[in-house]
Every structure is written in C-alpha cells, then in structure tokens.
Scaffold this motif. Structure first.
Motif, PDB file in Angstrom:
ATOM      1  N   HIS A  65      51.435  44.754  36.939  1.00 51.86           N
ATOM      2  CA  HIS A  65      50.467  43.912  36.298  1.00 51.86           C
ATOM      3  C   HIS A  65      49.573  43.137  37.386  1.00 51.86           C
ATOM      4  O   HIS A  65      48.243  43.152  37.217  1.00 51.86           O
ATOM      5  CB  HIS A  65      51.016  42.848  35.217  1.00 51.86           C
ATOM      6  CG  HIS A  65      49.812  41.809  34.595  1.00 51.86           C
ATOM      7  ND1 HIS A  65      48.924  42.268  33.776  1.00 51.86           N
ATOM      8  CD2 HIS A  65      49.910  40.554  34.763  1.00 51.86           C
ATOM      9  CE1 HIS A  65      48.303  41.307  33.434  1.00 51.86           C
ATOM     10  NE2 HIS A  65      48.810  40.296  33.868  1.00 51.86           N
ATOM     11  N   TYR A  66      50.227  42.504  38.409  1.00 47.98           N
ATOM     12  CA  TYR A  66      49.400  41.940  39.645  1.00 47.98           C
ATOM     13  C   TYR A  66      48.466  43.013  40.229  1.00 47.98           C
ATOM     14  O   TYR A  66      47.380  42.523  40.380  1.00 47.98           O
ATOM     15  CB  TYR A  66      50.407  41.177  40.347  1.00 47.98           C
ATOM     16  CG  TYR A  66      51.089  40.065  40.156  1.00 47.98           C
ATOM     17  CD1 TYR A  66      50.585  39.045  40.703  1.00 47.98           C
ATOM     18  CD2 TYR A  66      52.235  39.663  39.486  1.00 47.98           C
ATOM     19  CE1 TYR A  66      50.974  37.494  40.428  1.00 47.98           C
ATOM     20  CE2 TYR A  66      52.593  38.730  38.941  1.00 47.98           C
ATOM     21  CZ  TYR A  66      52.174  37.597  39.493  1.00 47.98           C
ATOM     22  OH  TYR A  66      52.510  35.944  39.383  1.00 47.98           O
ATOM     23  N   LEU A  69      45.175  43.346  38.118  1.00 51.33           N
ATOM     24  CA  LEU A  69      44.339  42.184  38.281  1.00 51.33           C
ATOM     25  C   LEU A  69      43.784  42.262  39.742  1.00 51.33           C
ATOM     26  O   LEU A  69      42.496  42.422  39.729  1.00 51.33           O
ATOM     27  CB  LEU A  69      45.340  40.931  38.147  1.00 51.33           C
ATOM     28  CG  LEU A  69      45.852  40.792  36.848  1.00 51.33           C
ATOM     29  CD1 LEU A  69      46.790  39.226  36.932  1.00 51.33           C
ATOM     30  CD2 LEU A  69      44.928  40.454  35.872  1.00 51.33           C
ATOM     31  N   ARG A  72      41.298  45.139  39.649  1.00 49.96           N
ATOM     32  CA  ARG A  72      39.940  45.030  38.715  1.00 49.96           C
ATOM     33  C   ARG A  72      39.129  44.072  39.340  1.00 49.96           C
ATOM     34  O   ARG A  72      38.097  44.233  39.086  1.00 49.96           O
ATOM     35  CB  ARG A  72      40.502  44.394  37.381  1.00 49.96           C
ATOM     36  CG  ARG A  72      39.480  44.194  36.424  1.00 49.96           C
ATOM     37  CD  ARG A  72      40.049  43.893  35.116  1.00 49.96           C
ATOM     38  NE  ARG A  72      40.378  42.347  35.119  1.00 49.96           N
ATOM     39  CZ  ARG A  72      41.296  41.554  34.189  1.00 49.96           C
ATOM     40  NH1 ARG A  72      41.725  42.558  32.963  1.00 49.96           N
ATOM     41  NH2 ARG A  72      41.730  40.573  34.556  1.00 49.96           N
ATOM     42  N   VAL A  79      43.544  36.062  41.482  1.00 48.69           N
ATOM     43  CA  VAL A  79      44.271  36.221  40.100  1.00 48.69           C
ATOM     44  C   VAL A  79      45.247  34.973  39.926  1.00 48.69           C
ATOM     45  O   VAL A  79      45.774  34.985  38.769  1.00 48.69           O
ATOM     46  CB  VAL A  79      45.377  37.415  40.298  1.00 48.69           C
ATOM     47  CG1 VAL A  79      44.504  38.680  40.967  1.00 48.69           C
ATOM     48  CG2 VAL A  79      46.170  37.258  41.473  1.00 48.69           C
ATOM     49  N   GLY A 108      46.130  35.428  36.310  1.00 43.35           N
ATOM     50  CA  GLY A 108      44.948  36.308  35.502  1.00 43.35           C
ATOM     51  C   GLY A 108      44.442  35.444  34.601  1.00 43.35           C
ATOM     52  O   GLY A 108      44.456  34.128  34.531  1.00 43.35           O
TER      53      GLY A 108
END
Length: 208
Positions: A65-66, A69, A72, A79, A108
C-alpha cells in the motif's frame, strides 16, 4: 524515526510506544548509541517484544500500500501527512494547544494513526474530523460522516497494535504476513478492505 530514541537510554514502555507508531513511518529503524542499554525487541522484556512483533507485522501487511502511494505521487508530495492536509477547513486542526494536532497523522488519504504517547498512559483522546471512520483492525464503525467532528477516548496498551482508523470512501490493500521475514516473501495475494462512506455497518473485506 530512530525507534526507541538515539541519545540517552529508553525504557521498555517508551520503546514499545516508539515501535507502535514508528513502524508506520515511511522510513523506520531502531537506532542506538554506543554503550547505551540494548534496545532490540528481545532485549528489554515481553512488552516490547510483543509490541515490536505486532507493529512490524502491521507494517509489512501494508507495505505494498505504501508502494502504491509513492508511485501515485511520483515524488510530488508526501505519503506521511498532518490531518489538515485532508481537512483544510477544519479550524481545530490548526489549534496547537491541542495534543492531537502534532501527534496524530495520516498515511496517504485513508489511514489515520492515533498513537498513545503519554508517559505510562493507556489511552489517548483522538480527534476524528467530520468523515466516516472505521477501526482498521476489526472494521467496526467509529463515527458516521453525518456526525460532526469529535474527540473520542481510545484505549490502547503498550503491547498492542497502534490505533489505526480507515476513512470512509477509501479502499486499502493488505497482505497476509504469515511466515514473512522480508519484503521478498510477500506474495501477490491481497485483501481489499473497502470502507463505505455512507453506512451504519462495518467495513467489507475481499481477498484476491
């Protein structure tokens, strides 16, 4: 951060609280000074060992998930952010007389972390901006977006996972970290945690 601190000696309780919140920083490590008390997770006692184990498992379950972020943002933002980044019109988030302004943080847009930082404390008064919020671990609804912002007492022991809350209207991908000792051990299987924005129920999880 330098978990457990760098200069001087840490207590087991302080070190455990460092692990709880420090493992969720994008860059995180245990660091110490020469000739100081050993502060590895196994060196101080069972409380620190439990805190380090559950905190590191939480970090690794969110590791990709990190990654998402950072990819993106592509180097154009952070983040790891204060709450007013996402709630700029909430004047209470600019009141530095309140502890939550400088202690709570977002990972995030979707995850809010509310660490317990008081000396030997077992609870924290957490501020929840107006939004739908769920307990990240069990999916229970904390407050709905129809309710105004509020301060809620959150109880947390030093050997537990740091309190994390998922914002409604967001999806977070997590992974099973059983048997995982390094990032290369993570599989391509994910559990998507779906937090509905307008609801009176728990969050929804789906594995892929």
């Amino acid at each position: 951060p330098y978990m457990c601190g760098f200069e001087g000696e840490s207590t087991e309780h302080l070190c455990a609280r460092w692990y709880q919140t420090g493992t969720l920083y994008p860059f995180s490590r245990n660091h110490n000074m020469e000739y100081m008390r050993h502060q590895e997770p196994y060196a101080m006692g069972e409380t620190l060992l439990q805190a380090a184990r559950i905190s590191l498992r939480t970090r690794y379950s969110l590791l990709k998930h990190y990654y998402s972020l950072f990819l993106r943002l592509n180097g154009t933002g952070t983040v790891f952010r204060p709450l007013f980044f996402e709630f700029p019109n909430d004047s209470k988030l600019y009141d530095h007389s309140q502890d939550y302004v400088s202690t709570q943080y977002l990972v995030g847009e979707s995850l809010m972390v509310t660490p317990v930082l008081g000396l030997l404390a077992s609870k924290v008064d957490a501020y929840f901006p107006q939004a739908t919020w769920y307990d990240f671990y069990n999916g229970s609804l904390i407050k709905n977006s129809t309710q105004s912002s509020s301060v809620i007492a959150i109880h947390n022991k030093a050997n537990e996972a740091v309190p994390i809350f998922l914002r409604g209207g967001h999806i977070v991908a997590t992974q099973d970290v059983t048997g995982v000792n390094r990032s290369d051990d993570l599989s391509s299987n994910f559990t998507l945690i779906v937090a509905l924005e307008n609801t009176n129920t728990t969050i929804v999880s789906r594995s892929y």
